[in-house]
Design a protein around this motif. Structure first.
Motif, mmCIF file in Angstrom:
data_model
loop_
_atom_site.group_PDB
_atom_site.id
_atom_site.type_symbol
_atom_site.label_atom_id
_atom_site.label_comp_id
_atom_site.label_asym_id
_atom_site.label_seq_id
_atom_site.Cartn_x
_atom_site.Cartn_y
_atom_site.Cartn_z
ATOM 1 N N GLN A 94 35.730 34.372 39.621
ATOM 2 C CA GLN A 94 34.380 34.876 39.545
ATOM 3 C C GLN A 94 34.118 35.287 38.062
ATOM 4 O OE1 GLN A 94 34.171 38.189 42.845
ATOM 5 N NE2 GLN A 94 36.287 38.083 42.153
ATOM 6 N N THR A 95 32.784 35.242 37.779
ATOM 7 C CA THR A 95 32.536 35.682 36.433
ATOM 8 C C THR A 95 32.978 37.007 35.707
ATOM 9 O OG1 THR A 95 30.254 34.485 36.762
ATOM 10 C CG2 THR A 95 30.333 35.866 34.902
ATOM 11 N N TYR A 96 33.638 36.914 34.734
ATOM 12 C CA TYR A 96 34.272 37.804 34.162
ATOM 13 C C TYR A 96 33.271 38.895 33.598
ATOM 14 C CZ TYR A 96 37.498 40.972 31.262
ATOM 15 O OH TYR A 96 37.918 41.842 30.555
ATOM 16 N N THR A 97 33.528 40.113 33.961
ATOM 17 C CA THR A 97 32.769 41.347 33.196
ATOM 18 C C THR A 97 33.606 42.399 32.812
ATOM 19 O OG1 THR A 97 32.606 42.305 35.576
ATOM 20 C CG2 THR A 97 30.781 40.979 34.721
ATOM 21 N N SER A 98 33.458 42.962 31.681
ATOM 22 C CA SER A 98 34.352 44.000 30.959
ATOM 23 C C SER A 98 33.727 45.239 31.553
ATOM 24 C CB SER A 98 34.227 43.855 29.682
ATOM 25 O OG SER A 98 32.947 43.731 29.050
ATOM 26 N N ALA A 99 34.414 46.092 31.500
ATOM 27 C CA ALA A 99 34.001 47.658 31.817
ATOM 28 C C ALA A 99 32.879 48.068 30.972
ATOM 29 C CB ALA A 99 35.288 48.335 31.896
ATOM 30 N N LYS A 100 32.511 49.162 31.503
ATOM 31 C CA LYS A 100 31.209 49.883 30.592
ATOM 32 C C LYS A 100 31.684 50.298 29.300
ATOM 33 C CE LYS A 100 28.115 50.235 34.498
ATOM 34 N NZ LYS A 100 27.263 51.197 35.505
ATOM 35 N N ASP A 101 32.940 50.920 29.432
ATOM 36 C CA ASP A 101 33.390 51.680 28.299
ATOM 37 C C ASP A 101 34.038 50.789 27.255
ATOM 38 O OD1 ASP A 101 35.734 50.800 29.650
ATOM 39 O OD2 ASP A 101 36.211 53.117 29.943
ATOM 40 N N GLY A 102 34.026 49.506 27.352
ATOM 41 C CA GLY A 102 34.623 48.455 26.670
ATOM 42 C C GLY A 102 35.961 47.985 26.810
ATOM 43 N N THR A 103 36.773 48.742 27.534
ATOM 44 C CA THR A 103 38.022 48.151 28.197
ATOM 45 C C THR A 103 37.980 46.970 28.960
ATOM 46 O OG1 THR A 103 37.741 49.856 30.169
ATOM 47 C CG2 THR A 103 38.834 50.917 28.057
ATOM 48 N N THR A 104 39.402 46.617 29.141
ATOM 49 C CA THR A 104 39.376 45.430 29.786
ATOM 50 C C THR A 104 38.973 45.454 31.303
ATOM 51 O OG1 THR A 104 41.579 44.857 28.638
ATOM 52 C CG2 THR A 104 41.049 43.561 30.425
ATOM 53 N N ILE A 124 43.206 37.549 34.703
ATOM 54 C CA ILE A 124 42.120 37.718 33.985
ATOM 55 C C ILE A 124 41.745 36.307 33.134
ATOM 56 C CG2 ILE A 124 40.907 38.446 31.932
ATOM 57 C CD1 ILE A 124 42.244 41.251 32.360
ATOM 58 N N GLN A 125 40.731 35.426 33.506
ATOM 59 C CA GLN A 125 40.376 34.366 33.024
ATOM 60 C C GLN A 125 38.973 34.393 32.448
ATOM 61 O OE1 GLN A 125 42.119 31.449 32.556
ATOM 62 N NE2 GLN A 125 40.291 30.413 31.652
ATOM 63 N N LYS A 126 38.724 34.512 31.332
ATOM 64 C CA LYS A 126 37.308 34.879 30.811
ATOM 65 C C LYS A 126 36.537 33.706 30.854
ATOM 66 C CE LYS A 126 38.542 38.765 27.731
ATOM 67 N NZ LYS A 126 38.683 39.428 26.594
ATOM 68 N N LYS A 127 36.812 32.581 30.556
ATOM 69 C CA LYS A 127 35.980 31.353 30.416
ATOM 70 C C LYS A 127 36.340 30.398 31.576
ATOM 71 C CE LYS A 127 36.558 30.922 25.120
ATOM 72 N NZ LYS A 127 36.903 29.958 24.285
ATOM 73 N N MET A 128 34.848 30.094 31.902
ATOM 74 C CA MET A 128 34.902 28.908 33.266
ATOM 75 C C MET A 128 35.436 27.686 32.938
ATOM 76 S SD MET A 128 31.526 27.955 35.281
ATOM 77 C CE MET A 128 31.628 27.245 36.861
ATOM 78 N N GLN A 129 35.678 27.255 31.695
ATOM 79 C CA GLN A 129 36.380 26.046 31.222
ATOM 80 C C GLN A 129 37.844 26.102 31.428
ATOM 81 O OE1 GLN A 129 36.027 24.924 27.207
ATOM 82 N NE2 GLN A 129 36.573 23.006 27.349
ATOM 83 N N ASN A 130 38.437 25.132 32.036
ATOM 84 C CA ASN A 130 39.785 25.098 32.750
ATOM 85 C C ASN A 130 40.354 26.436 33.443
ATOM 86 O OD1 ASN A 130 40.093 22.640 31.145
ATOM 87 N ND2 ASN A 130 40.612 23.740 29.143
ATOM 88 N N TRP A 131 39.558 26.851 34.296
ATOM 89 C CA TRP A 131 39.533 28.161 34.940
ATOM 90 C C TRP A 131 40.809 28.065 35.777
ATOM 91 C CZ3 TRP A 131 39.729 28.801 40.021
ATOM 92 C CH2 TRP A 131 38.969 27.801 40.853
#
Length: 586
Positions: A94-104, A124-131
């Motif tokens: 799924q598309t990665y979203t960070s927390a509202k307070d800036g934490t992981t 945690i896989q932030k990029k879709m490339q090579n997911w």
């Protein structure tokens, strides 16, 4: 027992459904059509027995044979799905979203056990490339890249990292297909003026550069694409830069490298400058095809020594596709080209058919090795969406176009294991079809009003080169030569005659040594007057006469010449007389 007919899965604004493959082409009623417009992604397992899709609410897994629902996972935002080779694990992203307070943020890559439905691990896989993690074919190892390391897990135990491959600034890796032991190809881009490199390792021997099976370094590489052959004996590397500093190409600059697991490596020499559009291995792992060069592009088959086996000439093409047995090759021009295809028998190198699928954005061979699908899909093209199923002999067997304002987003064949469909002998006779095959209409070039009532002359921008088995043999003059070929032939004959006259003149004025005829051409002295000034005048006169000859050729093709160019042509007789006087003087 004969294999079942492959299914074609279709996803679009009309919903998601399955189509029975050739020869029926009817909608499959076993798995009911989902009319919802929120189907974001679907995928088959490697053997085609399982099917997973996300309908915007959850991810479902079904058994294709009996449509039994195996599991459902509450992942409404899943946009990527992938089964492991043995169907033991389903990976979702799924598309990665960070927390509202800036934490992981929360982990967005999940690995599920297909049999139990249990979540084995979340990353945690932030990029879709090579997911997606990469598995060996027997699932003995699984690997994923994390910062400057490749982490290896064994037997789907994701709680323990079994091995690590550490390389500073590692950018990409690819696991080899086929049997054990597994091999891994890694790419590290160059930095601070240093070269980029690709190394091949055998798992789990990662003890530094000395333990590598092969190493290939090269400059001019912002990124690299690595392609293993099926037998895991060699890798092809397409190294490319984003910008061509020479300004010759909008697509940047590409080079093709060959690396074998026995340590051999080479740069594949391509006979035409320009981009490399596509490179594909034959499934037999003994040869590969490259499509390259400025349009019209060339296509060539190479062996494992990187020697060309067959040259297909030039044409409007940018892709190559082998069927599963590897005995038929399709060369196609899709995307911004007109959809022309060439179907070749690569055992005998004979052209089978030349169908046309205009505006196509997708191509895939059917697992039976005899049919293929072409499709026009959104968002690449949002009008004229649909798909066509063809026989390789050029017959259009089935066609579907969506209604106006509707779209198709994805089509995909149900895969089967290698060897399920035995290879059949190639036939050149088109199979019967009720649908007419599309023919490419020749587009007329714009003609200004001043030329519309005059005879049409050839205005080709490029002279297309035929395949090597269709090129005219030396001495074969059955076919009329083109204007360019005739011009080159006349020049060649004129040079030959001039050299012959020079030899005769030299033999009359001086006594040549008996060995002179055996001396290479480059060592035979040219006839001169002995006066540098006269020689210079003769050279300039010949240069002017050559320019006049070129102007006359342009005028004969209908080109409008300028006033000063016409004046040059009028001076031809005087220049010829002057040249004759100077040559007679010595």
């Amino acid at each position: 027992m004969a294999p079942s007919t492959p299914l074609l899965a279709v996803r679009g604004s009309e919903g998601f459904y399955m189509l029975n493959g050739p020869p029926s082409f009817t909608e499959n009623t076993t798995l009911q059509r989902d009319f919802g417009k929120n189907c974001k992604v679907f995928t088959f397992s490697k053997d085609g027995s399982l099917f997973a899709w996300c309908n915007g609410e959850k991810v479902n897994i079904v058994n294709v044979a009996n449509t039994e629902l195996l599991h459902s996972f509450a992942l409404p935002k899943a946009v990527c799905l992938e089964f492991s080779p043995k169907n033991n694990v389903l990976a979702t992203w799924q598309t990665y979203t960070s927390a509202k307070d800036g934490t992981t943020g929360m982990p967005n890559l999940q690995l599920y056990n297909v049999k139990t439905g249990k979540c084995l691990k979340s990353f945690i896989q932030k990029k879709m490339q090579n997911w997606c993690p990469c598995w060996a074919d027997n699932e003995s190892i699984c690997a994923r890249i994390v910062n400057n390391e490749v982490h290896f897990f064994e037997n789907n135990n994701f709680d323990t990292i079994a091995n690590k491959l550490h390389l500073q600034k590692i950018n990409d890796f690819v696991l080899s297909p086929g049997p054990q032991p597994s091999k891994v190809a890694v790419y590290v881009p160059g930095s601070k003026g240093g070269p980029s490199f690709v190394r091949l390792y055998q798992y789990p021997n990662f003890g530094g550069p000395q333990s590598a099976l092969a190493n290939k370094s090269f400059f001019k590489a912002d990124k690299a694409t690595m392609l293993w052959n099926n037998k895991a004996t060699a890798v092809l590397v397409i190294a490319s830069t984003e910008v061509d500093k020479t300004g010759a190409s909008y697509y940047g600059e590409q080079t093709l490298h060959y690396i074998a697991t026995n340590g051999e490596s080479a740069v594949v020499q391509l006979s035409k400058n320009g981009p490399i559009y596509d490179v594909v291995w034959n499934p037999n792992s003994t040869e590969f095809c490259a499509v390259y060069g400025f349009m019209p592009a060339k296509a060539t088959v190479f062996n494992l020594k990187c020697d060309p086996l067959f040259d297909f000439g030039t044409g409007p093409r940018n892709a190559a596709y082998y069927n599963s047995p590897g005995h038929i090759l399709v060369l196609a021009g899709f995307g911004n080209l007109r959809g022309q295809m060439e179907v070749w028998d690569v055992k005998n190198y004979k052209l089978i058919s030349k169908p046309v699928a205009s505006d196509s954005t997708y191509f895939a061979w059917c697992p039976d090795g005899e049919h293929f699908v072409t499709a026009t899909c959104a968002p690449r093209l949002r009008v004229g969406n649909g798909y066509k199923i063809w026989h390789y002999t050029g017959s259009l067997l089935h066609k579907y176009e969506v209604p106006p304002n509707a779209e198709i987003w994805q089509v995909s064949w149900q895969p089967f294991l290698d060897g399920t469909f035995p290879a059949k002998a190639v036939t050149y006779q088109a199979v019967p079809s009720e649908l007419p095959s599309a023919e490419l209409k020749a587009a007329e070039a714009y003609r200004p009003p001043a030329l519309r009532n005059k005879p049409i002359t050839s205005t080709k921008l490029h002279e297309e080169e035929p395949p090597q088995n269709m090129k005219p043999q030396p001495g074969n003059s059955d076919k009329p030569l083109s204007k360019t070929a005739l011009k080159n032939q006349r020049k060649h004959e004129a040079k030959k005659a001039a050299k012959q006259e020079a030899k005769i003149g030299g033999s009359q004025e001086s006594t040549p040594s008996p060995a002179l005829p055996n001396v290479p051409r480059s060592t035979v002295p040219s006839v001169t007057s002995g006066d540098p000034e006269i020689d210079k005048k003769i050279k300039n006169l010949k240069k002017k006469l050559k320019a006049i000859e070129q102007l006359k050729d342009q005028a004969s093709t209908g080109k409008q010449l300028e006033k000063n160019q016409l004046e040059k042509i009028q001076k031809e007789a005087a220049l010829l007389q002057e040249l004759e006087d100077l040559e007679l003087g010595f």
